[in-house]
Design an enzyme around this catalytic site. Structure first.
Site, PDB file in Angstrom:
ATOM      1  N   ARG A  43      39.915 -34.670   5.067  1.00  0.00           N
ATOM      2  CA  ARG A  43      41.330 -34.302   5.086  1.00  0.00           C
ATOM      3  C   ARG A  43      42.022 -34.954   3.908  1.00  0.00           C
ATOM      4  O   ARG A  43      41.489 -35.873   3.291  1.00  0.00           O
ATOM      5  CB  ARG A  43      41.999 -34.774   6.379  1.00  0.00           C
ATOM      6  CG  ARG A  43      41.319 -34.311   7.628  1.00  0.00           C
ATOM      7  CD  ARG A  43      41.447 -32.800   7.756  1.00  0.00           C
ATOM      8  NE  ARG A  43      40.733 -32.319   8.924  1.00  0.00           N
ATOM      9  CZ  ARG A  43      41.272 -32.167  10.130  1.00  0.00           C
ATOM     10  NH1 ARG A  43      42.528 -32.451  10.318  1.00  0.00           N
ATOM     11  NH2 ARG A  43      40.572 -31.729  11.138  1.00  0.00           N
ATOM     12  N   THR A  44      43.238 -34.479   3.667  1.00  0.00           N
ATOM     13  CA  THR A  44      44.052 -35.114   2.646  1.00  0.00           C
ATOM     14  C   THR A  44      44.240 -36.585   2.978  1.00  0.00           C
ATOM     15  O   THR A  44      44.714 -36.915   4.062  1.00  0.00           O
ATOM     16  CB  THR A  44      45.429 -34.435   2.579  1.00  0.00           C
ATOM     17  OG1 THR A  44      45.242 -33.043   2.427  1.00  0.00           O
ATOM     18  CG2 THR A  44      46.240 -34.978   1.421  1.00  0.00           C
ATOM     19  N   GLN A  45      43.851 -37.451   2.086  1.00  0.00           N
ATOM     20  CA  GLN A  45      44.028 -38.869   2.348  1.00  0.00           C
ATOM     21  C   GLN A  45      44.999 -39.504   1.389  1.00  0.00           C
ATOM     22  O   GLN A  45      45.368 -40.655   1.520  1.00  0.00           O
ATOM     23  CB  GLN A  45      42.679 -39.583   2.282  1.00  0.00           C
ATOM     24  CG  GLN A  45      41.778 -39.149   3.427  1.00  0.00           C
ATOM     25  CD  GLN A  45      40.405 -39.761   3.320  1.00  0.00           C
ATOM     26  OE1 GLN A  45      40.269 -40.959   3.169  1.00  0.00           O
ATOM     27  NE2 GLN A  45      39.391 -38.922   3.377  1.00  0.00           N
ATOM     28  N   GLN A  46      45.375 -38.773   0.387  1.00  0.00           N
ATOM     29  CA  GLN A  46      46.356 -39.280  -0.560  1.00  0.00           C
ATOM     30  C   GLN A  46      46.867 -38.115  -1.399  1.00  0.00           C
ATOM     31  O   GLN A  46      46.201 -37.097  -1.527  1.00  0.00           O
ATOM     32  CB  GLN A  46      45.691 -40.302  -1.477  1.00  0.00           C
ATOM     33  CG  GLN A  46      44.487 -39.721  -2.173  1.00  0.00           C
ATOM     34  CD  GLN A  46      44.188 -40.461  -3.460  1.00  0.00           C
ATOM     35  OE1 GLN A  46      44.765 -41.499  -3.711  1.00  0.00           O
ATOM     36  NE2 GLN A  46      43.328 -39.905  -4.261  1.00  0.00           N
TER      37      GLN A  46
END
Lengths: 269, 268, 253
Positions: A43-46
């Site tokens: 998933r988008t982590q940053q």
């Protein structure tokens, strides 16, 4: 050249990004191989390409908002003509900090919504105002964070509907709040105190010219102190007449040595 | 057994391009007792006639609250009405959830109309056997809509549905131009007069067989400050019934229409 | 050959021995004279130099109806409009489908859907309802108009699913007379305003005073005059068009 003395005389390791020029997720991993979850759902982590602060205040005739035109790639000033203030319908503006591709996705989402309103409502007098759009965005943001897949933005929604000013915030966690001055990102540390001092308790008296001045001043301070900012920004106003977003503009800045400036640093007189 | 070859199924057009099953569903609406709706500049109201199966039975439920700003009166199959009103409540809630906005009444009515249309086109279903009068108040003021099993919906100044509703309609058509500027009390009085037209000769409206639904500021006869949708039943409607002109007072009461029960019959 | 009583006309999935699908033909009948929803009306569409005009003859079945509240022309997207003749509820269903198609196109390509694309998708959708006994065909003829990258375009979709592009289109009860009138016009030379006046005149002309109840003229337009948005014709222009139409009708008689 490698400026880190500890690396001198050692074999070169291109796998190590000594300057942090890549966003964390793209840096080569120097660890000892992958753990058992490495193949799992990612998933988008940053955020990747990011915008910095958005500022917004209430004033006599409505709401005013500003944001610069920079989209950074890490510390690189990558895109310098990005508009981060986006009109939605006839009396709402959203300003976005954080991931710019997520913001573009949100713009598309809102465009779909406005087409839906245009077609299904078909002029039935129930147009979505800033309050409704803010509620919708907060539901979207909260739903995404609950899926552990957030849209990495902090958003400010401002507008005027039925003669009432509206100004509210929502971020990647789905957190919302309202105030007569709002700022996202670095601006929430640097500019927010300045905005509060200038605006709070004074919302009904500040003229358009004064509001522009307050924002100009704050944007200037941000440009001095925020390394991810740009001296090229836009100001949007929302009044009962509708939405107007200015052309890009800049403020005069002074970057000479501070030795001549009184009241700065160790100087006493 | 069937009236003709083309009426046993809702996926069949007759040679004239008619949908007999849909037309029969419209007849089901006329089997239910009457409901009347009226609208002024400030209020929308519903009035309905409740039936009872006997001395020991309670009276049926003719009105449902959908949301603070919307209510309906029904004529036809009550069970179908419950399905559709639950759907309406869901729509109302999702509008509140997504936009923090009371659902616009016209969109709510369109939503059930679109839902009903599917049952006129696909095999294995039947059209809904219920008609609604929907009242509500939103940003654009008070509204009154009719929904019917054919999947159509219309906005009206005043309307009636159900058994002998034509008589009420005749009354409404005669007086509707005055409704816009009526006070709530006068609007209800008109509504009661219209509803009374649907009764058989020896019957009259009373606190047991009449329901009144209102959106808008409360009347002097109500003990509330509530402006949202509410249903008045039982003793609370006595003051309104008292405002009616007695049936046999010839001058004041509007002349009853000649035909009384023609539309209880099936068409043709 | 007569269709009634043969047993070949009870399902859309059945051909008659001479190769006809009677259920589709009956659907066409529904367009002209459907009984239960009083929609025996005419709809027309004009494609002119820089826009599209849609107009319908909206029959008013009760004086209790609120004028202008019950719209018959629907908006599918910012740049697309749709008018139907036939079963009203079917028209709404189709419009919802068209909105989905247009929104999907927008999501995929981030640009407004071409009118022809929507007409094509709707044609295919309607055709599916002529294949099975488990559904009935759509009882509507549809005019779809809009302005896309290639300028204005106008299509008519029949209950069979077939669609054609037109300069001027008419569907519903009075379509023959309306077509004759449309053919007299130099459509590609008209301005949008002129076309509004002509459309109003034609609707007033085809309305049959002797047989039908009163009616309301409903018009919408999309093109240069509307910034590419499909919107109702403004009130002042509408009433001007109505007055001129009434005057022209008196001259005609």
């Amino acid at each position: 050249m490698d400026h880190f003395p500890t690396n001198w005389g050692r074999p070169r390791n291109d796998g190590f990004d000594a300057y942090g020029t890549y966003p964390i997720a793209q840096r080569p991993y120097n660890g000892l191989g992958n753990d058992v979850f490495s193949e799992g759902v990612q998933r988008t982590q940053q955020p990747i390409v990011t915008g910095t602060s958005v500022l917004a205040i209430k004033y006599k005739d409505g709401v005013m908002m500003s944001a610069d035109n920079l989209a950074s790639y890490g510390s690189l000033a990558r895109f310098k003509d990005i508009q981060r203030l986006h009109p939605v319908g006839t009396n709402t503006i959203i300003g976005a900090g954080g991931d710019m591709s997520d913001f573009q996705y949100i713009q598309a989402l809102l465009d779909d919504l406005m087409v839906e309103e245009f077609t299904e409502g078909d002029g039935d007098g129930h147009a979505l105002g800033p309050g409704e759009i803010h509620e919708y965005l907060s539901q979207v943001m909260y739903a995404r964070r609950s899926k552990m897949d957030p849209l990495w933005n902090s958003l400010i929604v401002g507008g005027v509907k039925d003669g009432k000013r509206f100004l509210s915030y929502v971020d990647l966690l789905g957190t919302t709040y309202s105030a007569s001055t709002l700022a996202t990102g670095y601006g929430s540390y640097i500019a927010q105190p300045l905005l509060r001092k200038a605006v709070e308790g004074n919302e009904d008296n500040i003229t358009e010219e004064e509001a522009v001045k307050i924002l100009e001043q704050s944007m200037k301070v941000l440009f001095y102190r925020d390394a991810r900012s740009l001296n090229k920004y836009q100001i949007a106003k929302i009044t009962s007449d509708g939405v107007a977003i200015s052309e890009s503009r800049s403020v005069d800045t002074q970057w000479s040595f501070a030795d001549g400036i009184r009241g700065y640093g160790a100087q006493t007189q | 057994m069937f009236r003709n070859t083309y009426d046993s199924d809702n996926t069949v057009f007759s040679p004239q391009g008619r949908l007999h099953q849909v037309e029969y569903a419209l007849e089901a609406v006329k089997q239910g007792s009457a409901a009347v709706g009226l609208r002024s500049k400030t209020h929308s109201i519903l009035l309905a006639l409740k039936r009872s199966t006997g001395e020991l039975a309670s009276y049926q439920q003719k009105m449902f609250r959908i949301d603070d700003h919307v209510g309906i009166a029904i004529a036809g199959l009550t069970s179908d009405a419950r399905v559709l009103s639950n759907f309406m409540r869901q729509q109302a809630m999702s509008s509140k959830m997504a936009f923090n906005r009371p659902v616009p009444v016209n969109r709510l009515v369109s939503a059930i109309a679109d839902k009903a249309q599917v049952n006129t086109q696909e095999y294995g279903r039947r059209p809904y056997g219920v008609g609604f009068l929907v009242i509500g108040q939103d940003q654009s003021g008070p509204h009154l809509y009719e929904f019917s099993p054919s999947g159509n919906s219309y906005e009206y100044y005043a309307m009636s549905i159900g058994a002998r509703s034509q008589s009420a309609k005749t009354y409404l058509e005669k007086h509707y131009e005055s409704f816009a500027d009526c006070s709530l009390e006068d609007l209800i009085k008109h509504g009661l007069h219209a509803l009374r037209e649907t009764l058989q000769q020896d019957k009259d409206l009373n606190v047991n067989n009449t329901s009144i639904g209102i959106v808008g500021a409360p009347s002097v006869h109500e003990k509330t400050t509530n402006v949202s949708f509410r249903i008045l039943e039982g003793e609370t409607i006595q003051p309104f019934l008292d405002t009616m002109v007695p049936k046999d007072a010839p001058a004041a009461a509007p002349a009853p229409p000649a035909s009384t029960d023609e539309d209880v019959q099936m068409a043709e | 050959m007569t269709s009634i009583g043969t047993g070949y006309d009870l399902s859309a999935s059945t051909y008659s021995p001479d190769g006809r699908i009677f259920q589709v033909e009956y659907a066409n009948k529904a367009v002209e004279n459907s009984g239960q929803d009083l929609s025996r009306s005419t709809a027309i569409g004009l494609r002119v130099k820089d826009g599209i005009i849609l107009a319908v003859e909206k029959l008013v079945h009760s004086k209790l109806l609120i004028p202008e509240a019950n719209r018959r022309i629907q908006t599918l997207d910012r740049h697309l409009g749709l008018a139907t003749a036939g079963l009203l509820a079917d028209g709404r269903q189709l419009a919802n489908k068209a909105r989905d198609e247009s929104a999907n196109f927008r999501d995929s390509f981030r640009s407004p859907a071409p009118v022809k694309y929507i007409a094509d998708r709707l044609g295919s959708y309607i055709q599916v309802y002529t294949l099975y006994s488990s559904v009935r065909p759509f009882g509507i003829s549809t005019i779809i108009g809009g302005v896309d990258q290639d300028g204005p375009s106008l299509f008519v979709i029949e209950p069979s699913g077939v669609f054609f592009g037109y300069h001027g289109a008419a569907v519903g009860k009075g379509r023959q007379l309306a077509k004759t009138e449309l053919e007299k016009l130099k459509l590609s030379d008209l301005s949008m305003r002129q076309a509004v006046l002509e459309a109003a005149r034609i609707i007033y002309l085809v309305h049959d005073d002797s047989k039908e109840k009163t009616f309301e003229l409903e018009m919408s337009w999309v093109g240069n005059d509307t910034n590419g948005l499909h919107v109702p014709v403004p009130k002042d222009l509408l009433s001007e068009a109505e007055q001129k139409a009434k005057a022209a009708l008196e001259d005609f008689e």
